[in-house]
Design a protein around this motif. Structure first.
Motif, mmCIF file in Angstrom:
data_model
loop_
_atom_site.group_PDB
_atom_site.id
_atom_site.type_symbol
_atom_site.label_atom_id
_atom_site.label_comp_id
_atom_site.label_asym_id
_atom_site.label_seq_id
_atom_site.Cartn_x
_atom_site.Cartn_y
_atom_site.Cartn_z
ATOM 1 N N MET A 102 0.844 -1.192 0.000
ATOM 2 C CA MET A 102 0.000 0.000 0.000
ATOM 3 C C MET A 102 0.881 1.244 0.000
ATOM 4 N N SER A 103 0.548 2.230 -0.814
ATOM 5 C CA SER A 103 1.330 3.447 -0.922
ATOM 6 C C SER A 103 1.301 4.230 0.389
ATOM 7 N N GLU A 104 2.446 4.892 0.700
ATOM 8 C CA GLU A 104 2.510 5.700 1.915
ATOM 9 C C GLU A 104 1.506 6.847 1.865
ATOM 10 N N TRP A 105 1.324 7.442 0.673
ATOM 11 C CA TRP A 105 0.376 8.552 0.550
ATOM 12 C C TRP A 105 -1.053 8.069 0.750
ATOM 13 N N LEU A 106 -1.344 6.846 0.320
ATOM 14 C CA LEU A 106 -2.673 6.290 0.543
ATOM 15 C C LEU A 106 -2.910 6.056 2.023
ATOM 16 N N VAL A 107 -1.889 5.551 2.716
ATOM 17 C CA VAL A 107 -2.001 5.364 4.164
ATOM 18 C C VAL A 107 -2.241 6.693 4.856
ATOM 19 N N LEU A 108 -1.505 7.722 4.444
ATOM 20 C CA LEU A 108 -1.683 9.047 5.033
ATOM 21 C C LEU A 108 -3.101 9.560 4.813
ATOM 22 N N GLY A 109 -3.600 9.418 3.589
ATOM 23 C CA GLY A 109 -4.947 9.893 3.284
ATOM 24 C C GLY A 109 -6.004 9.177 4.108
ATOM 25 N N ILE A 110 -5.856 7.858 4.261
ATOM 26 C CA ILE A 110 -6.826 7.084 5.030
ATOM 27 C C ILE A 110 -6.801 7.482 6.504
ATOM 28 N N VAL A 111 -5.588 7.638 7.052
ATOM 29 C CA VAL A 111 -5.470 7.992 8.472
ATOM 30 C C VAL A 111 -6.062 9.366 8.749
ATOM 31 N N MET A 112 -5.718 10.353 7.925
ATOM 32 C CA MET A 112 -6.229 11.703 8.139
ATOM 33 C C MET A 112 -7.737 11.760 7.954
ATOM 34 N N ALA B 222 11.912 14.865 15.660
ATOM 35 C CA ALA B 222 13.324 15.214 15.551
ATOM 36 C C ALA B 222 14.220 13.994 15.737
ATOM 37 N N GLY B 223 13.836 13.102 16.671
ATOM 38 C CA GLY B 223 14.656 11.924 16.927
ATOM 39 C C GLY B 223 14.691 10.958 15.750
ATOM 40 N N VAL B 224 13.523 10.660 15.185
ATOM 41 C CA VAL B 224 13.504 9.718 14.062
ATOM 42 C C VAL B 224 14.126 10.339 12.818
ATOM 43 N N TRP B 225 13.987 11.659 12.646
ATOM 44 C CA TRP B 225 14.604 12.315 11.488
ATOM 45 C C TRP B 225 16.127 12.267 11.582
ATOM 46 N N GLU B 226 16.658 12.507 12.782
ATOM 47 C CA GLU B 226 18.108 12.455 12.965
ATOM 48 C C GLU B 226 18.636 11.046 12.738
ATOM 49 N N ALA B 227 17.932 10.048 13.283
ATOM 50 C CA ALA B 227 18.367 8.664 13.096
ATOM 51 C C ALA B 227 18.325 8.268 11.625
ATOM 52 N N ILE C 81 -2.984 16.143 13.804
ATOM 53 C CA ILE C 81 -2.404 15.148 14.707
ATOM 54 C C ILE C 81 -2.123 13.845 13.955
ATOM 55 N N ALA C 82 -3.074 13.423 13.109
ATOM 56 C CA ALA C 82 -2.876 12.201 12.329
ATOM 57 C C ALA C 82 -1.694 12.348 11.375
ATOM 58 N N PHE D 214 1.773 10.231 11.335
ATOM 59 C CA PHE D 214 2.221 9.564 10.117
ATOM 60 C C PHE D 214 3.680 9.896 9.820
ATOM 61 N N LEU D 215 4.077 11.157 10.037
ATOM 62 C CA LEU D 215 5.473 11.536 9.822
ATOM 63 C C LEU D 215 6.396 10.734 10.723
ATOM 64 N N VAL D 216 6.019 10.601 11.997
ATOM 65 C CA VAL D 216 6.846 9.820 12.919
ATOM 66 C C VAL D 216 6.941 8.375 12.442
ATOM 67 N N TRP D 217 5.801 7.799 12.040
ATOM 68 C CA TRP D 217 5.794 6.410 11.558
ATOM 69 C C TRP D 217 6.652 6.247 10.309
ATOM 70 N N ASP D 218 6.578 7.200 9.397
ATOM 71 C CA ASP D 218 7.331 7.099 8.151
ATOM 72 C C ASP D 218 8.828 7.282 8.391
ATOM 73 N N PHE D 219 9.201 8.272 9.210
ATOM 74 C CA PHE D 219 10.614 8.520 9.484
ATOM 75 C C PHE D 219 11.213 7.474 10.413
ATOM 76 N N ASP D 220 10.359 6.711 11.103
ATOM 77 C CA ASP D 220 10.870 5.692 12.021
ATOM 78 C C ASP D 220 11.551 4.554 11.274
ATOM 79 N N ALA D 221 11.336 4.445 9.970
ATOM 80 C CA ALA D 221 12.053 3.477 9.136
ATOM 81 C C ALA D 221 13.269 4.189 8.545
#
Length: 266
Positions: A1-11, A70-75, A228-229, A233-240
């Motif tokens: 599933m596309s990340e943008w589709l996941v974002l759209g569904i969550v929001m 900030a933490g997941v982006w730095e990692a 908030i959603a 999603f940004l945290v979830w995406d950057f966590d990889a």
């Protein structure tokens, strides 16, 4: 599933829940008012202490959410820097071998191509999926190290290139180990639990403010929940560290070794 589709569904889901609950609450109050019931228990007036608590909870959660982003982006940046360092060291290794005989250059280039092909085609999908990387990549790197260390330099030019080539192999080995160690998710499960519970509490508190008395309030509540959603999603995406698809993070290898990245190792 596309990340943008996941974002759209969550929001969309977050916004729909808030709007639906608000409209149902507003309809309930309208029915009670039509029946002539007493509306004083519905909390039409929000106490000052409740407004203060809602504001403080929102501020605290915003700080926690910002630190998580900030933490997941730095990692993620560190992990991708290590991948670029590995690819660049391999490229410089091949370039410095130009002063050596043609048969040696061909053997070294073939071994480097085999290593790059294995990294891009085999290791990268496993890292993205969170699986362990097998030892084949280490074996291919050992072959490159044997090529460099086992060749006796002849002449001044080869002697000058020999030690820097050994240094590049050491950089590749170090960067490879860092890349593999950085492939795991950054945030532990307890942090995710706190972020999700905090989001539910923060969004839930806006219902204590009796929103829905106007469509402007309803619209702002929907935008707030969607924001908030989106941040979660940004945290979830950057966590990889290497992305959810893994296509962009291996671009450095593809740019420097376009032929090797398109062939699977034997």
């Amino acid at each position: 599933m596309s990340e943008w589709l996941v974002l759209g569904i969550v929001m969309a889901a977050a916004t729909a829940v808030v709007v639906a609950v608000t409209l149902l609450n507003q309809r309930r109050r309208s029915l009670k008012e039509a029946r002539g019931d007493d509306l004083r228990d519905d909390g039409v007036e929000t106490p000052d202490v409740l407004e203060y608590m809602t504001m403080m909870v929102g501020v605290v959660y915003a700080i926690v959410l910002g630190l998580a982003i900030a933490g997941v982006w730095e990692a993620r940046s560190v992990a991708q820097d290590e991948a670029r360092r590995e690819a660049q060291a391999l490229h410089e290794l091949v370039q410095r071998a130009e002063v050596f005989p043609a048969d040696y250059r061909a053997r070294l280039s073939n071994d480097v191509d085999a290593y790059v092909s294995h990294v891009v085609r085999q290791e990268w999908p496993r890292m993205v999926d969170g699986d362990d990387v097998n030892g084949r990549g280490g074996e291919l790197l050992d072959e490159i190290r044997d090529d460099v260390a086992g060749h006796v330099p002849r002449g001044e030019l080869q002697a000058q290139a020999y030690q820097p080539m050994l240094d590049r192999v050491a950089i590749v080995d170090e960067a490879r180990n860092s890349r593999i160690q950085s492939a795991a998710a950054t945030l532990p499960g307890v942090v995710w639990f706190g972020l999700i519970i905090g989001a539910l509490v923060t969004v839930g508190l806006i219902f204590t403010m009796n929103i829905g008395r106007s469509y402007q309030e309803l619209l702002l509540a929907g935008f707030f929940s969607a924001l908030i959603a989106f941040l979660l999603f940004l945290v979830w995406d950057f966590d990889a560290p290497f992305g959810r698809s893994g296509t962009d993070s291996a671009d450095m290898f593809r740019q420097l070794f376009p032929g090797a990245a398109g062939t699977a190792p034997g």
